[in-house]
Design an enzyme around this catalytic site. Structure first.
Site, PDB file in Angstrom:
ATOM      1  N   CYS A 109       3.437   8.608   1.081  1.00  0.00           N
ATOM      2  CA  CYS A 109       3.932   7.683   2.101  1.00  0.00           C
ATOM      3  C   CYS A 109       4.229   6.355   1.398  1.00  0.00           C
ATOM      4  O   CYS A 109       3.327   5.689   0.888  1.00  0.00           O
ATOM      5  CB  CYS A 109       2.851   7.527   3.174  1.00  0.00           C
ATOM      6  SG  CYS A 109       3.320   6.424   4.491  1.00  0.00           S
TER       7      CYS A 109
ATOM      8  N   CYS B 267      -1.600   6.217   9.653  1.00  0.00           N
ATOM      9  CA  CYS B 267      -0.360   5.596  10.153  1.00  0.00           C
ATOM     10  C   CYS B 267      -0.651   4.257  10.792  1.00  0.00           C
ATOM     11  O   CYS B 267      -1.516   4.168  11.661  1.00  0.00           O
ATOM     12  CB  CYS B 267       0.268   6.414  11.268  1.00  0.00           C
ATOM     13  SG  CYS B 267       0.817   7.999  10.805  1.00  0.00           S
TER      14      CYS B 267
ATOM     15  N   ASN C 233      -4.167   4.916  15.799  1.00  0.00           N
ATOM     16  CA  ASN C 233      -5.204   4.559  14.821  1.00  0.00           C
ATOM     17  C   ASN C 233      -5.561   3.093  14.990  1.00  0.00           C
ATOM     18  O   ASN C 233      -4.714   2.223  14.773  1.00  0.00           O
ATOM     19  CB  ASN C 233      -4.687   4.794  13.393  1.00  0.00           C
ATOM     20  CG  ASN C 233      -4.472   6.257  13.124  1.00  0.00           C
ATOM     21  OD1 ASN C 233      -5.369   7.071  13.291  1.00  0.00           O
ATOM     22  ND2 ASN C 233      -3.253   6.614  12.730  1.00  0.00           N
TER      23      ASN C 233
ATOM     24  N   GLU D  60       0.829  -1.202   0.000  1.00  0.00           N
ATOM     25  CA  GLU D  60       0.000   0.000   0.000  1.00  0.00           C
ATOM     26  C   GLU D  60       0.867   1.256   0.000  1.00  0.00           C
ATOM     27  O   GLU D  60       1.933   1.286   0.605  1.00  0.00           O
ATOM     28  CB  GLU D  60      -0.934  -0.012   1.211  1.00  0.00           C
ATOM     29  CG  GLU D  60      -1.923  -1.171   1.128  1.00  0.00           C
ATOM     30  CD  GLU D  60      -3.070  -1.067   2.111  1.00  0.00           C
ATOM     31  OE1 GLU D  60      -4.223  -1.221   1.671  1.00  0.00           O
ATOM     32  OE2 GLU D  60      -2.827  -0.854   3.316  1.00  0.00           O
TER      33      GLU D  60
ATOM     34  N   CYS E 185       6.555  -6.931   7.495  1.00  0.00           N
ATOM     35  CA  CYS E 185       7.638  -6.389   8.332  1.00  0.00           C
ATOM     36  C   CYS E 185       8.144  -7.515   9.227  1.00  0.00           C
ATOM     37  O   CYS E 185       7.346  -8.331   9.689  1.00  0.00           O
ATOM     38  CB  CYS E 185       7.107  -5.235   9.189  1.00  0.00           C
ATOM     39  SG  CYS E 185       8.403  -4.292  10.030  1.00  0.00           S
TER      40      CYS E 185
ATOM     41  N   SER F 110      11.677   7.021   8.232  1.00  0.00           N
ATOM     42  CA  SER F 110      11.286   6.700   9.604  1.00  0.00           C
ATOM     43  C   SER F 110      11.781   5.303   9.971  1.00  0.00           C
ATOM     44  O   SER F 110      11.573   4.344   9.226  1.00  0.00           O
ATOM     45  CB  SER F 110       9.761   6.752   9.734  1.00  0.00           C
ATOM     46  OG  SER F 110       9.367   6.296  11.017  1.00  0.00           O
TER      47      SER F 110
ATOM     48  N   SER G 163      10.737   6.251  15.551  1.00  0.00           N
ATOM     49  CA  SER G 163       9.502   5.807  16.208  1.00  0.00           C
ATOM     50  C   SER G 163       9.826   5.512  17.664  1.00  0.00           C
ATOM     51  O   SER G 163      10.222   4.407  18.003  1.00  0.00           O
ATOM     52  CB  SER G 163       8.969   4.545  15.521  1.00  0.00           C
ATOM     53  OG  SER G 163       8.583   4.852  14.209  1.00  0.00           O
ATOM     54  N   LEU G 164       9.672   6.500  18.507  1.00  0.00           N
ATOM     55  CA  LEU G 164      10.114   6.366  19.895  1.00  0.00           C
ATOM     56  C   LEU G 164       9.050   5.660  20.753  1.00  0.00           C
ATOM     57  O   LEU G 164       9.268   4.601  21.304  1.00  0.00           O
ATOM     58  CB  LEU G 164      10.443   7.752  20.461  1.00  0.00           C
ATOM     59  CG  LEU G 164      11.243   7.757  21.742  1.00  0.00           C
ATOM     60  CD1 LEU G 164      12.648   7.214  21.518  1.00  0.00           C
ATOM     61  CD2 LEU G 164      11.307   9.152  22.341  1.00  0.00           C
TER      62      LEU G 164
ATOM     63  N   CYS H 136       5.840  -4.536  16.226  1.00  0.00           N
ATOM     64  CA  CYS H 136       5.401  -3.497  17.158  1.00  0.00           C
ATOM     65  C   CYS H 136       3.928  -3.770  17.479  1.00  0.00           C
ATOM     66  O   CYS H 136       3.122  -3.992  16.566  1.00  0.00           O
ATOM     67  CB  CYS H 136       5.599  -2.117  16.551  1.00  0.00           C
ATOM     68  SG  CYS H 136       7.321  -1.848  16.076  1.00  0.00           S
TER      69      CYS H 136
ATOM     70  N   CYS I  15       0.884  -1.887  15.725  1.00  0.00           N
ATOM     71  CA  CYS I  15       0.964  -1.617  14.281  1.00  0.00           C
ATOM     72  C   CYS I  15       0.369  -2.761  13.469  1.00  0.00           C
ATOM     73  O   CYS I  15       0.723  -3.929  13.670  1.00  0.00           O
ATOM     74  CB  CYS I  15       2.427  -1.410  13.897  1.00  0.00           C
ATOM     75  SG  CYS I  15       2.682  -1.270  12.119  1.00  0.00           S
TER      76      CYS I  15
ATOM     77  N   GLY J  42       6.756  -1.713   6.336  1.00  0.00           N
ATOM     78  CA  GLY J  42       8.120  -2.205   6.439  1.00  0.00           C
ATOM     79  C   GLY J  42       9.078  -1.287   7.174  1.00  0.00           C
ATOM     80  O   GLY J  42       8.781  -0.136   7.450  1.00  0.00           O
ATOM     81  N   GLU J  43      10.220  -1.869   7.508  1.00  0.00           N
ATOM     82  CA  GLU J  43      11.289  -1.128   8.208  1.00  0.00           C
ATOM     83  C   GLU J  43      12.358  -0.773   7.166  1.00  0.00           C
ATOM     84  O   GLU J  43      13.114  -1.648   6.723  1.00  0.00           O
ATOM     85  CB  GLU J  43      11.857  -2.020   9.324  1.00  0.00           C
ATOM     86  CG  GLU J  43      13.126  -1.515   9.968  1.00  0.00           C
ATOM     87  CD  GLU J  43      13.115  -0.039  10.365  1.00  0.00           C
ATOM     88  OE1 GLU J  43      12.271   0.355  11.187  1.00  0.00           O
ATOM     89  OE2 GLU J  43      13.957   0.723   9.839  1.00  0.00           O
TER      90      GLU J  43
HETATM   91  N1  SAH Z   1       8.727   0.888  10.140  1.00  0.00           N
HETATM   92  C1  SAH Z   1       9.001   2.254  10.240  1.00  0.00           C
HETATM   93  C2  SAH Z   1       8.157   3.120   9.338  1.00  0.00           C
HETATM   94  C3  SAH Z   1       6.686   2.816   9.183  1.00  0.00           C
HETATM   95  S1  SAH Z   1       5.518   3.209  10.408  1.00  0.00           S
HETATM   96  C4  SAH Z   1       8.841   2.709  11.659  1.00  0.00           C
HETATM   97  O1  SAH Z   1       8.348   1.942  12.475  1.00  0.00           O
HETATM   98  O2  SAH Z   1       9.284   3.815  11.952  1.00  0.00           O
HETATM   99  C5  SAH Z   1       5.178   4.959  10.447  1.00  0.00           C
HETATM  100  C6  SAH Z   1       4.806   5.444  11.873  1.00  0.00           C
HETATM  101  O3  SAH Z   1       3.470   5.048  12.263  1.00  0.00           O
HETATM  102  C7  SAH Z   1       5.716   4.858  12.935  1.00  0.00           C
HETATM  103  O4  SAH Z   1       6.098   5.833  13.861  1.00  0.00           O
HETATM  104  C8  SAH Z   1       4.829   3.826  13.579  1.00  0.00           C
HETATM  105  O5  SAH Z   1       5.297   3.466  14.845  1.00  0.00           O
HETATM  106  C9  SAH Z   1       3.502   4.516  13.580  1.00  0.00           C
HETATM  107  N2  SAH Z   1       2.357   3.612  13.808  1.00  0.00           N
HETATM  108  C10 SAH Z   1       2.306   2.276  13.614  1.00  0.00           C
HETATM  109  N3  SAH Z   1       1.075   1.804  13.931  1.00  0.00           N
HETATM  110  C11 SAH Z   1       0.330   2.867  14.319  1.00  0.00           C
HETATM  111  C12 SAH Z   1      -1.030   3.016  14.732  1.00  0.00           C
HETATM  112  N4  SAH Z   1      -1.861   1.976  14.764  1.00  0.00           N
HETATM  113  N5  SAH Z   1      -1.470   4.263  15.043  1.00  0.00           N
HETATM  114  C13 SAH Z   1      -0.637   5.334  14.952  1.00  0.00           C
HETATM  115  N6  SAH Z   1       0.659   5.239  14.553  1.00  0.00           N
HETATM  116  C14 SAH Z   1       1.143   4.022  14.243  1.00  0.00           C
HETATM  117 FE1  SF4 Z   2       7.313  -2.617  11.291  1.00  0.00          FE
HETATM  118 FE2  SF4 Z   2       7.282   0.088  11.679  1.00  0.00          FE
HETATM  119 FE3  SF4 Z   2       5.044  -1.384  12.036  1.00  0.00          FE
HETATM  120 FE4  SF4 Z   2       7.066  -1.604  13.780  1.00  0.00          FE
HETATM  121  S1  SF4 Z   2       5.817   0.241  13.369  1.00  0.00           S
HETATM  122  S2  SF4 Z   2       5.884  -3.336  12.880  1.00  0.00           S
HETATM  123  S3  SF4 Z   2       8.823  -1.408  12.417  1.00  0.00           S
HETATM  124  S4  SF4 Z   2       6.142  -1.112  10.097  1.00  0.00           S
END
Ligand code: SAH
Ligand code: SF4
Length: 400
Positions: free
Chosen positions: A132, A379, A336, A119, A139, A237, A259-260, A143, A146, A205-206
């Site tokens: 984006c 996101c 989200n 996507e 991935c 990111s 992504s802290l 997390c 996510c 993905g990362e």
């Molecule tokens: N894998 C990379 C980039 C993709 S995610 C990363 O983790 O940084 C883009 C951003 O959306 C990241 O900061 C991720 O942690 C955040 N994210 C993931 N799931 C989410 C959710 N359900 N609601 C809000 N932000 C989310």
């Molecule tokens: Fe992968 Fe980023 Fe989602 Fe973590 S937040 S599972 S690194 S896509």
């Protein structure tokens, strides 16, 4: 408006496996033309510059439109190579103008191999248009908040496939010379000629687990004589792949987002499990050493607001303390939800209070308004149906 273009049944017949030229650097393009006897050694550089301009400035997908290339050379090119773009499986437009595509890629070298899908999301705002982009199908990381993290890694995308998302989105948004804008309104940011002004590697993905391909794609996307997207307008990111953070700055030189999501290791171990490998101390040390870091080039720290999990006043204060000395922006993202997710979104009063503490410490901390929630484009909501094959099935398809 939810427009669905379903092309899923329109599978193109696979012909001989011709490689794609999309994703090669200009030097590789010259080498490839010479190695395939399309042109002689002397002509390689000149022809590769012409091709580069057709591919990335004009967005041409048909060799026959390359009018300054001699006809026999065009024919040879067409017999030997393709300029593939992904198929559009679906295209959805949210009530807020956000657009989401499900793109399908085939492996041109391996026509029998199952296609993969990712996507890509376009977010129009008044002063910019952000694409984006995905770096992997699925991935490897998990997390816990996510949606992508629930899809196993199928494979890394190639540089050509990463660029293919940008090229196809630009085509659909009328961003190439002579292109026409879709007529569903509100898409083109005012005062800009281009619909896409910014790129964020924040899709599926990362990106730092696919470093070489992401690097190659971003260097091509930012090349001044090609698509010319400014490196200051490209943000990568990462969840915190520490060994590649320095290289991101020195070799790609784009803006960095981290992504802290938590300020203590015990909680971050659960939310962003890669923290067990590279804990906060090491991550923040790598951020302090990010090449080119300055007040004009800050790192963005993303912080998802999870109700009752990481959103207390004490955590806001600790966040400020942790980031002291790092030129930073803080991006608060309301969680989200997705089907099956176990978290709730912090109430807006809590988010405001958290933002207040961070603001008072001198950080700009915009709360990111969720975009495209109605089409699941916000996101962390991205996911595709592509599945990982067993080793046995992969070997069988590859003829091993
Ligand atoms: N894998 C990379 C980039 C993709 S995610 C990363 O983790 O940084 C883009 C951003 O959306 C990241 O900061 C991720 O942690 C955040 N994210 C993931 N799931 C989410 C959710 N359900 N609601 C809000 N932000 C989310
Ligand atoms: Fe992968 Fe980023 Fe989602 Fe973590 S937040 S599972 S690194 S896509």
């Amino acid at each position: 408006m939810a427009l669905n273009l379903d092309h899923s049944t329109a599978i193109r017949p696979q012909t001989a496996a011709r490689p794609s030229l999309i994703g090669l650097s200009k030097a590789q393009l010259a080498e490839t033309l010479v190695a395939n006897d399309v042109v002689g050694e002397k002509e390689g550089r000149m022809r590769s510059s012409q091709l580069w301009n057709w591919l990335y400035v004009n967005g041409v997908t048909d060799f026959d439109r390359m009018t300054n290339v001699a006809k026999p050379v065009r024919q040879k090119l067409a017999d030997t190579f393709i300029l593939d773009r992904p198929e559009i499986v679906t295209e959805q437009v949210s009530v807020d103008g956000t657009r989401k595509w499900l793109f399908r890629f085939r492996d041109p070298q391996n026509p029998n191999f199952p296609a993969v899908e990712v996507e890509t999301v376009y977010i129009p705002e008044s002063d910019r248009g952000t694409l984006c982009v995905s770096s992997q199908v699925g991935c490897t990381l998990t997390c816990s908040f996510c949606h992508t993290g629930t899809q196993k890694l199928v494979r890394n995308l190639t540089a050509g496939e990463i660029l293919g998302q940008i090229l196809m989105a630009r085509e659909r948004l009328g961003d190439f010379p002579g292109g026409s804008r879709p007529d569903d309104g509100g898409l083109v940011p005012s005062g800009e000629n281009r619909a896409i002004t910014n790129i964020v590697m924040m899709g599926m993905g990362e990106p730092l687990y696919n470093f070489d391909n992401v690097k190659q794609a971003l260097l091509i996307a930012s090349a001044g004589d090609g698509m010319s997207i400014s490196k200051r307008r490209i943000t990568l990111s990462t969840s915190g792949v520490v060994p590649y953070i320095e290289r991101t700055g020195s070799e790609i030189d784009v803006m960095l987002a981290i992504s802290l999501h938590a300020v203590r290791d015990d909680l971050r171990d659960v939310l962003v499990p890669i923290n067990k490998k590279w804990p906060l101390k090491e991550l923040l040390e790598a951020c302090r050493n990010y090449p080119g870091l300055s007040n004009a080039r800050r790192i963005t720290f993303e912080y998802v607001m999870l109700d009752g999990i990481n959103d207390s006043d004490a955590e806001a204060k600790e966040l400020v303390r942790l980031l002291a000395g790092i030129p930073a922006k803080i991006n608060l993202i309301p969680f989200n939800p997705w089907p099956g997710s176990n978290y709730g979104t912090s109430p807006s009063s809590r988010i405001e209070r958290f933002a207040d503490i961070v603001n008072r410490a001198g950080y700009a901390s915009p709360v990111r308004t969720p975009r495209g929630r109605d089409i699941f484009a916000a996101c962390g909501q991205l996911k595709s149906e592509s599945e990982r094959l067993s080793k046995k099935d992969r070997d069988a398809l590859a003829g091993v």
